[in-house]
Scaffold this motif. Structure first.
Motif, short mmCIF file in Angstrom:
data_model
loop_
_atom_site.label_atom_id
_atom_site.label_comp_id
_atom_site.label_asym_id
_atom_site.label_seq_id
_atom_site.Cartn_x
_atom_site.Cartn_y
_atom_site.Cartn_z
N LEU A 264 -3.28 3.87 9.31
CA LEU A 264 -2.50 3.09 8.34
C LEU A 264 -2.27 1.66 8.84
O LEU A 264 -2.33 0.70 8.07
CB LEU A 264 -1.17 3.79 8.07
CG LEU A 264 -1.24 5.14 7.35
CD1 LEU A 264 0.14 5.76 7.24
CD2 LEU A 264 -1.87 5.00 5.96
N ALA B 247 0.74 5.22 1.24
CA ALA B 247 0.01 6.23 2.00
C ALA B 247 0.08 7.53 1.21
O ALA B 247 1.17 8.05 0.96
CB ALA B 247 0.63 6.41 3.37
N VAL C 55 3.66 -0.72 3.86
CA VAL C 55 3.05 0.57 3.51
C VAL C 55 4.19 1.52 3.15
O VAL C 55 5.11 1.73 3.95
CB VAL C 55 2.24 1.15 4.68
CG1 VAL C 55 1.66 2.52 4.30
CG2 VAL C 55 1.12 0.20 5.10
N LEU D 245 0.84 -1.20 0.00
CA LEU D 245 0.00 0.00 0.00
C LEU D 245 0.87 1.25 0.00
O LEU D 245 1.97 1.24 0.56
CB LEU D 245 -0.90 0.02 1.24
CG LEU D 245 -1.88 -1.14 1.43
CD1 LEU D 245 -2.61 -1.00 2.76
CD2 LEU D 245 -2.87 -1.21 0.27
N ALA E 113 -3.55 -1.62 6.85
CA ALA E 113 -2.60 -2.66 6.46
C ALA E 113 -3.03 -4.02 6.98
O ALA E 113 -2.96 -5.04 6.28
CB ALA E 113 -1.20 -2.31 6.96
N ARG F 152 6.91 -2.83 8.68
CA ARG F 152 5.75 -2.49 7.86
C ARG F 152 5.97 -1.24 7.02
O ARG F 152 5.59 -1.18 5.85
CB ARG F 152 4.52 -2.31 8.75
CG ARG F 152 3.32 -1.68 8.05
CD ARG F 152 2.12 -1.65 8.97
NE ARG F 152 1.62 -3.01 9.17
CZ ARG F 152 0.84 -3.36 10.19
NH1 ARG F 152 0.51 -2.48 11.10
NH2 ARG F 152 0.42 -4.60 10.29
N TYR F 153 6.59 -0.21 7.59
CA TYR F 153 6.70 1.07 6.89
C TYR F 153 8.03 1.17 6.16
O TYR F 153 9.10 0.91 6.72
CB TYR F 153 6.54 2.23 7.88
CG TYR F 153 5.14 2.29 8.44
CD1 TYR F 153 4.07 2.67 7.65
CD2 TYR F 153 4.89 1.92 9.77
CE1 TYR F 153 2.79 2.70 8.15
CE2 TYR F 153 3.60 1.95 10.27
CZ TYR F 153 2.55 2.33 9.46
OH TYR F 153 1.28 2.35 9.96
#
Length: 343
Positions: free
Chosen positions: A129, A47, A141, A45, A133, A179-180
């Protein structure tokens, strides 16, 4: 003829991150969560606020993901802080869908007041977020923070006097299970804007980014230009380089502290003041911070001054009383031991 240099730069940055994710995906054991399982291609994804940085990121993700067999979607967060924010979020959703991203979500949040408006908005955004997710089973993300954002973050950390970890700025990989991801930390803001312009991507300039009521906005509009005027061009690059070097040092010290912690506890698990005193100050304070957080203090509310007060129980013991810390945690020295607990 190849793409414009700005477009090529953003695509290359995203391609590298996607390659990293694919490598992790293929290494993942069968028992891991769906987001990283090998039964289906991973979902990534982006953002997206609709600004130049995140729109450039979304366009690069849309271009690169099909070539690597990765599913690509998007999330925009409506903070509800400006009139018409819901309509703007709907426009961003439409633009992301036009790029070919799917799924695409718009998530409305309520921004609180804890820590000030900027921190509260950031907390609400990351919570949204995280939820998106998890709902979609996304492997990662992507965030559009640029080298300019990194420079601003370093200066803000310097102003707070929070130590080397604050000077390390934003990590390229962060969050639970990595994740980020921040592909653009080596690219400047102008590159992202140029990429949008040559691709005819509409962008939205958030008026909050120029509002002097916000600390980061003042730094962006006044502070950094003043530094460049006084010191010459290259300040942003130098600050970003400081972040990279500081992160390496901070990571090494954190590892040292994690290893040292086991050596300074007695059989009952209490911290021994004499052994703590023998540690280098940078390592000792990290051990103390770890212990205070483990006792229940919220990491986000724990500042350098708190740890310095606890450290004085080791280095400047004069019979002083207990130290009250965030989260109702109390630290006191008793019989050559440091006792840290709630209540």
């Amino acid at each position: 003829m190849g793409p414009h240099p700005a477009v090529a730069a953003i695509r290359l940055a995203v391609r590298r991150v996607l390659h990293d994710l694919l490598t992790e995906h293929h290494r993942a054991p069968a028992a891991v969560p769906h987001a990283l399982s090998q039964e289906s291609p991973p979902l990534v994804l982006v953002a997206c606020s609709g600004g130049a940085d995140s729109m450039a990121l979304a366009s690069a993700l849309a271009f690169e993901s099909p070539k690597l067999g990765i599913r690509a979607g998007g999330v925009t967060v409506d903070h509800g802080l400006q009139p018409g924010s819901d309509l703007r979020a709907a426009e961003v959703v439409q633009r992301l869908r036009e790029l070919g991203l799917d799924p695409v979500d718009s998530v409305a949040v309520t921004v609180g007041r804890a820590g000030g408006p900027e921190a509260a908005a950031r907390d609400a955004r990351y919570a949204a977020l995280d939820t998106a997710a998890e709902r979609h089973g996304a492997a990662a993300v992507l965030l559009g923070h640029t080298r300019d954002d990194q420079a601003e973050t370093v200066l803000l950390g310097l102003a707070r006097g929070s130590g080397i970890r604050s000077l390390s700025g934003m990590a390229a990989v962060s969050g639970a299970d990595g994740r980020y991801r921040r592909p653009f930390l080596e690219l400047d803001r102008q590159t992202a804007r140029k990429a949008c312009m040559v691709q005819s991507l509409p962008v939205w300039d958030d008026p909050h980014n120029a509002d002097p009521a916000y600390t980061r906005s003042r730094l962006r509009q006044e502070g950094l230009p003043a530094l460049e005027k006084a010191l010459g061009k290259g300040v942003v690059e130098a600050l970003a380089r400081t972040a990279r070097l500081s992160r390496d040092d901070a990571d090494a010290l954190d590892t040292w502290a994690a290893q040292a912690e086991a050596t300074v506890r007695d059989a009952a698990g209490l911290l021994e003041c004499a052994r703590l005193y023998a540690l280098p100050p940078a390592v000792r304070r990290r051990v103390l911070r770890r212990a205070v957080i483990a006792a229940g203090a919220p990491a986000g509310s724990l500042f350098a001054r708190h740890i310095e007060e606890v450290d004085r129980l080791i280095t400047g013991w004069r019979g002083q009383g207990a130290i009250n810390l965030p989260g109702k945690v109390v630290a006191r020295r008793q019989g050559g031991r440091l006792v840290i607990r709630q209540g």
